[in-house]
Design a protein around this motif. Structure first.
Motif: not given
Length: 424
Positions: A48, A58, A60-61, A64-65, A188, A203, A207
């Motif tokens: 991470t 925008y 990164q998530q 990581t998901t 956000w 994104w 999100t």
């Protein structure tokens, strides 16, 4: 070759993250262009801290998901130009003639879900159309106008820094951000950078929950509308605009949509199309509310007329507190009844062109906050003032009340005119 070994072969700058139509932009130079996806994985988990250091917020998530494979899978061929990875003669032919050389065509299959999502969200049609245009970069920002050979400066009209792209105009311009700080979505919005428009849209879809996306979609539409109004000189600035009315407006829309599908208390088909005078010795009170985008306030008003059609009482006032549309319509009814009480008028029929407010007063649904309080007050006051009925009429039967509400929305001075005091 296992799936994990396959991941090691994929270079980081390739299009390996779902829903990203273009190579992923780097935010630092820590990773070389020949870096592999495996360089971002430590002991079967995403690294991470390295992802945060090297990728835009925008992205990164999105990374990581994505699940990291914890076991080996059998090898399988995958055709990247099909959403299910299946090769077809048509797909092979399109590749051979260079069809997929156009980036827009490369992402065609994975964008099908986005278009279906946009047309399925529960917002007014004009908001869905706006987001369809936004996704395709078709809203008239300075950058888009310049690209279509319209002579104009590309610099942002409001902040003076950088090109006024779609993302800049709506999310990254400092005046835009001052407005977004008023909302619950600022956490956000502040992560958004000047990345490709479609990637930002995807994104946000990724999100946010669908309800949050619907709320944000209406906020964005309302903000763009206010931005254009300010550009044409009808309001002074956008940074101080109040957009708290947006969620109430969307809430009212959803309630109205639900009311179209209920079977209890259907609205009669004979709602009055034109205003008609009451019977002798009776009165009619017409009320309405109107929102003024320029003043960012509601206007409420009403007019009382007798059996000969002559007006004997009219009132109006500007409301500057944040309200839903239903709240404003209820407030118009409440103030109307207070005027009736002050002038000792009984045997009155109240007419409103807000079907939702009539259903709220006579329905069994519980409303919270000020709406529920005003509904209770209206019910009690209708008994004490001897109001005959509260009925729904068409807008064409409520023209004068609507005009008075529109006037009140732009006038900070309240008025209460009685017979003999009406302005010419």
């Amino acid at each position: 070759m296992t799936r994990h070994e396959f991941l090691k072969m994929i270079e980081v700058h390739h299009r390996w993250v779902q829903d990203l139509a273009e190579p992923i932009p780097f935010s630092s130079a820590e990773l070389y262009l020949d870096a592999r996806v495996a360089d971002l994985i430590t002991e079967n988990e995403w690294n991470t801290s390295k992802i945060i250091r090297n990728f835009m917020p925008y992205v990164q998530q999105m990374i990581t998901t994505m699940p990291v494979p914890s076991f080996s899978n059998p090898d399988a061929r995958y055709w990247k130009f099909d959403s299910k990875g299946r090769y077809s003669v048509k797909g092979g032919y399109q590749k051979a003639i260079g069809f997929y050389d156009n980036p827009k065509n490369q992402s065609r299959n994975m964008l099908e879900g986005w278009w279906k999502f946009i047309w399925s969200i529960s917002v007014p049609p004009k908001v869905r159309i706006f987001w369809w245009r936004l996704s395709k970069d078709l809203i008239p920002t300075a950058s888009n106008l310049k690209m279509h050979h319209i002579p104009t400066a590309e610099t942002c009209h409001y902040c003076g820094f950088g090109k006024e792209s779609t993302i800049h105009a709506l999310f990254t311009c400092h005046q835009s951000r001052e407005v977004w700080k008023q909302t619950t979505y600022w956490s956000w919005i502040k992560k958004i950078t000047n990345a490709p428009t479609l990637e930002i849209c995807l994104w946000l879809k990724w999100t946010l929950t669908k309800t949050d996306f619907e709320n944000l979609a209406v906020y964005t539409w309302a903000f763009w509308k206010a931005r254009q109004t300010a550009y044409h000189g009808k309001i002074s600035a956008i940074s101080g605009m109040d957009i708290h009315w947006v969620l109430g407006w969307l809430k009212d829309y959803k309630k109205a949509q639900r009311s179209l599908h209920v079977t209890t208390q259907p609205e009669p088909q004979n709602s009055a199309l034109y205003w008609t005078p009451p019977i002798e010795n009776h009165w009619k009170l017409n009320v309405d509310a109107c929102f003024n985008l320029n003043s960012q306030s509601f206007g409420i008003a009403g007019i009382v007329r007798g059996s000969n059609g002559e007006a004997i009482l009219a009132f109006g006032r500007q409301i500057n507190q944040p309200l839903s549309v239903l709240g404003a319509e209820l407030l118009a009814i409440k103030y109307g009844i207070l005027e009736l009480k002050e002038h000792n008028l009984t045997s009155v029929t109240i007419e409103t062109d807000s079907l939702l407010s009539k259903q709220a007063v006579f329905g069994e649904e519980d409303y919270l906050d000020y709406e529920g309080i005003w509904i209770s007050e209206i019910k009690e006051m209708m008994k004490s003032v001897a109001v005959d009925n509260l009925v729904h009429v068409r807008r064409s039967a409520n023209v004068i009340a609507n005009a008075l509400a529109s006037f009140s929305s732009s006038s900070p001075t309240p008025f209460s005119w009685v017979n003999g005091e009406f302005p010419t």
